[in-house]
Design a protein around this motif. Structure first.
Motif, PDB file in Angstrom:
ATOM      1  N   ASP A  28       0.708  -1.171   0.378  1.00 46.11           N
ATOM      2  CA  ASP A  28       0.123   0.286  -0.006  1.00 46.11           C
ATOM      3  C   ASP A  28       0.726   1.253   0.240  1.00 46.11           C
ATOM      4  OD1 ASP A  28      -2.227  -0.644  -0.506  1.00 46.11           O
ATOM      5  OD2 ASP A  28      -2.614  -1.726   2.403  1.00 46.11           O
ATOM      6  N   ASN A  29       2.147   1.443   0.395  1.00 45.51           N
ATOM      7  CA  ASN A  29       3.275   2.337   0.905  1.00 45.51           C
ATOM      8  C   ASN A  29       4.180   2.392  -0.122  1.00 45.51           C
ATOM      9  OD1 ASN A  29       0.912   4.458   1.657  1.00 45.51           O
ATOM     10  ND2 ASN A  29       0.978   3.117   3.084  1.00 45.51           N
ATOM     11  N   LYS A  30       5.354   2.989  -0.274  1.00 50.60           N
ATOM     12  CA  LYS A  30       6.707   2.831  -1.354  1.00 50.60           C
ATOM     13  C   LYS A  30       7.329   3.921  -0.665  1.00 50.60           C
ATOM     14  CE  LYS A  30       5.326   4.950  -5.398  1.00 50.60           C
ATOM     15  NZ  LYS A  30       4.944   4.870  -6.737  1.00 50.60           N
ATOM     16  N   ILE A  31       8.393   3.682  -0.373  1.00 50.91           N
ATOM     17  CA  ILE A  31       9.296   4.588   0.142  1.00 50.91           C
ATOM     18  C   ILE A  31      10.426   4.920  -0.856  1.00 50.91           C
ATOM     19  CG2 ILE A  31      11.587   5.247   1.724  1.00 50.91           C
ATOM     20  CD1 ILE A  31      10.522   2.856   3.575  1.00 50.91           C
ATOM     21  N   CYS A  32      10.648   6.889  -0.780  1.00 53.36           N
ATOM     22  CA  CYS A  32      10.933   7.201  -2.416  1.00 53.36           C
ATOM     23  C   CYS A  32      12.314   8.422  -1.740  1.00 53.36           C
ATOM     24  CB  CYS A  32      10.293   7.831  -3.472  1.00 53.36           C
ATOM     25  SG  CYS A  32       8.598   6.800  -4.075  1.00 53.36           S
ATOM     26  N   TYR A  69      14.728   3.405  -7.348  1.00 56.64           N
ATOM     27  CA  TYR A  69      14.144   4.020  -7.556  1.00 56.64           C
ATOM     28  C   TYR A  69      12.244   4.074  -6.396  1.00 56.64           C
ATOM     29  CZ  TYR A  69      15.285   5.555 -12.246  1.00 56.64           C
ATOM     30  OH  TYR A  69      16.003   5.981 -13.398  1.00 56.64           O
ATOM     31  N   SER A  70      12.514   3.211  -6.048  1.00 56.91           N
ATOM     32  CA  SER A  70      11.393   3.276  -4.730  1.00 56.91           C
ATOM     33  C   SER A  70      11.899   2.057  -4.228  1.00 56.91           C
ATOM     34  CB  SER A  70       9.879   3.554  -5.323  1.00 56.91           C
ATOM     35  OG  SER A  70      10.050   1.902  -5.630  1.00 56.91           O
ATOM     36  N   LYS A  71      11.391   1.878  -2.779  1.00 56.96           N
ATOM     37  CA  LYS A  71      11.184  -0.189  -1.712  1.00 56.96           C
ATOM     38  C   LYS A  71       9.689  -0.098  -1.334  1.00 56.96           C
ATOM     39  CE  LYS A  71      15.899   1.391  -0.808  1.00 56.96           C
ATOM     40  NZ  LYS A  71      16.895   0.919   0.526  1.00 56.96           N
ATOM     41  N   LEU A  72       8.766  -1.233  -1.755  1.00 61.74           N
ATOM     42  CA  LEU A  72       7.847  -1.454  -1.070  1.00 61.74           C
ATOM     43  C   LEU A  72       7.760  -1.068   0.022  1.00 61.74           C
ATOM     44  CD1 LEU A  72       6.212  -3.488  -3.602  1.00 61.74           C
ATOM     45  CD2 LEU A  72       5.561  -0.833  -3.506  1.00 61.74           C
ATOM     46  N   VAL A  73       7.163  -0.993   1.265  1.00 59.16           N
ATOM     47  CA  VAL A  73       6.824  -0.803   2.613  1.00 59.16           C
ATOM     48  C   VAL A  73       6.068  -2.546   2.421  1.00 59.16           C
ATOM     49  CG1 VAL A  73       5.797   0.225   4.721  1.00 59.16           C
ATOM     50  CG2 VAL A  73       6.687   1.721   2.413  1.00 59.16           C
ATOM     51  N   PRO A  74       6.805  -3.058   3.198  1.00 55.78           N
ATOM     52  CA  PRO A  74       6.286  -4.554   2.906  1.00 55.78           C
ATOM     53  C   PRO A  74       4.736  -4.645   4.110  1.00 55.78           C
ATOM     54  CG  PRO A  74       7.714  -4.662   4.247  1.00 55.78           C
ATOM     55  CD  PRO A  74       8.032  -3.635   3.776  1.00 55.78           C
ATOM     56  N   LYS A 111      24.541   4.637  -1.635  1.00 55.45           N
ATOM     57  CA  LYS A 111      23.105   5.681  -1.850  1.00 55.45           C
ATOM     58  C   LYS A 111      23.121   6.774  -1.941  1.00 55.45           C
ATOM     59  CE  LYS A 111      21.695   2.618   2.095  1.00 55.45           C
ATOM     60  NZ  LYS A 111      21.034   2.324   3.411  1.00 55.45           N
ATOM     61  N   PHE A 112      22.081   7.543  -2.489  1.00 56.40           N
ATOM     62  CA  PHE A 112      22.108   8.944  -3.510  1.00 56.40           C
ATOM     63  C   PHE A 112      21.405   9.702  -2.353  1.00 56.40           C
ATOM     64  CE2 PHE A 112      23.461   6.537  -7.029  1.00 56.40           C
ATOM     65  CZ  PHE A 112      24.151   7.165  -7.600  1.00 56.40           C
ATOM     66  N   THR A 113      20.549   9.546  -1.458  1.00 56.83           N
ATOM     67  CA  THR A 113      20.112  10.316  -0.905  1.00 56.83           C
ATOM     68  C   THR A 113      19.795  10.029   1.067  1.00 56.83           C
ATOM     69  OG1 THR A 113      18.058  11.439  -0.764  1.00 56.83           O
ATOM     70  CG2 THR A 113      17.614   8.660  -1.232  1.00 56.83           C
ATOM     71  N   GLN A 114      19.201  11.010   1.932  1.00 56.62           N
ATOM     72  CA  GLN A 114      19.472  10.628   2.748  1.00 56.62           C
ATOM     73  C   GLN A 114      18.159  10.497   3.415  1.00 56.62           C
ATOM     74  OE1 GLN A 114      21.718   9.565   4.682  1.00 56.62           O
ATOM     75  NE2 GLN A 114      23.187   9.382   2.843  1.00 56.62           N
ATOM     76  N   GLY A 115      17.003  11.764   2.655  1.00 53.39           N
ATOM     77  CA  GLY A 115      15.910  11.972   2.915  1.00 53.39           C
ATOM     78  C   GLY A 115      15.134  10.772   2.603  1.00 53.39           C
ATOM     79  N   THR A 116      14.140  10.835   2.540  1.00 49.89           N
ATOM     80  CA  THR A 116      12.831   9.611   2.484  1.00 49.89           C
ATOM     81  C   THR A 116      11.767  10.056   2.226  1.00 49.89           C
ATOM     82  OG1 THR A 116      13.027   8.007   3.781  1.00 49.89           O
ATOM     83  CG2 THR A 116      14.383   7.689   2.207  1.00 49.89           C
ATOM     84  N   VAL A 117      10.704   9.921   1.480  1.00 52.27           N
ATOM     85  CA  VAL A 117       9.922  10.649   1.594  1.00 52.27           C
ATOM     86  C   VAL A 117       8.104   9.030   1.710  1.00 52.27           C
ATOM     87  CG1 VAL A 117       7.327  11.208   0.094  1.00 52.27           C
ATOM     88  CG2 VAL A 117      10.168  12.088   0.401  1.00 52.27           C
ATOM     89  N   GLN A 118       7.662   8.346   2.418  1.00 50.85           N
ATOM     90  CA  GLN A 118       6.654   7.770   1.973  1.00 50.85           C
ATOM     91  C   GLN A 118       5.396   7.687   0.614  1.00 50.85           C
ATOM     92  OE1 GLN A 118       6.424   4.287   5.527  1.00 50.85           O
ATOM     93  NE2 GLN A 118       4.367   4.467   4.416  1.00 50.85           N
ATOM     94  N   VAL A 119       5.126   7.063   0.106  1.00 46.83           N
ATOM     95  CA  VAL A 119       3.873   7.602  -0.727  1.00 46.83           C
ATOM     96  C   VAL A 119       3.124   6.647  -1.194  1.00 46.83           C
ATOM     97  CG1 VAL A 119       3.729   8.410  -3.204  1.00 46.83           C
ATOM     98  CG2 VAL A 119       6.086   9.184  -1.603  1.00 46.83           C
TER      99      VAL A 119
END
Length: 129
Positions: A28-32, A69-74, A111-119
């Motif tokens: 239902d969610n992913k981290i980007c 590009y994204s990691k699904l939140v299991p 890793k290219f980014t430290q901050g992530t957003v849950q979408v």
């Protein structure tokens, strides 16, 4: 225009649109890295081959570089999948195709980014053509 030609044209158009399917959601969610999931989170190297079970996934060959590009939140009890694209001079036919793969078949190397957003995921995240 003759009727057989019109019927053939209509059947051809229906056949093309009938292939597109929204598959079951994997999460239902992913981290980007950003709200649009357009920034690369990391680069990973494939530890093993992975054969895509359906059109939501991508094939990965051992040693191949994968842009994540994204990691699904299991969900509880579900596998952990990431989305990404493979790039390799050897597998040019797969370059630029974005799809899911198990996180267990890759190792993040940069890793290219430290901050992530849950979408939240949408049906288009699991669209097959």
């Amino acid at each position: 225009m003759s009727y057989p030609l019109v019927i053939l044209l209509c059947v051809g158009l229906l056949h093309q649109t009938a292939r597109a399917v929204i598959m079951d959601k994997l999460a239902d969610n992913k981290i980007c890295g950003d709200a649009e999931c357009s920034h690369v989170l990391s680069v990973a190297t494939a530890l093993d081959d992975f054969i895509a079970p359906d059109c939501r996934f991508i094939n990965i060959k051992k040693g191949q570089m994968v842009y994540v590009y994204s990691k699904l939140v299991p969900e509880e009890g579900a596998g952990v999948f990431w989305s990404g694209s493979v790039y390799s001079e050897r597998y040019v036919d797969q370059m630029g195709i974005i799809g899911y793969f198990p996180a267990t078949v890759v190792k993040e190397t940069q890793k290219f980014t430290q901050g992530t957003v849950q979408v939240p995921t949408t049906g288009m995240d699991f669209y097959c053509d």
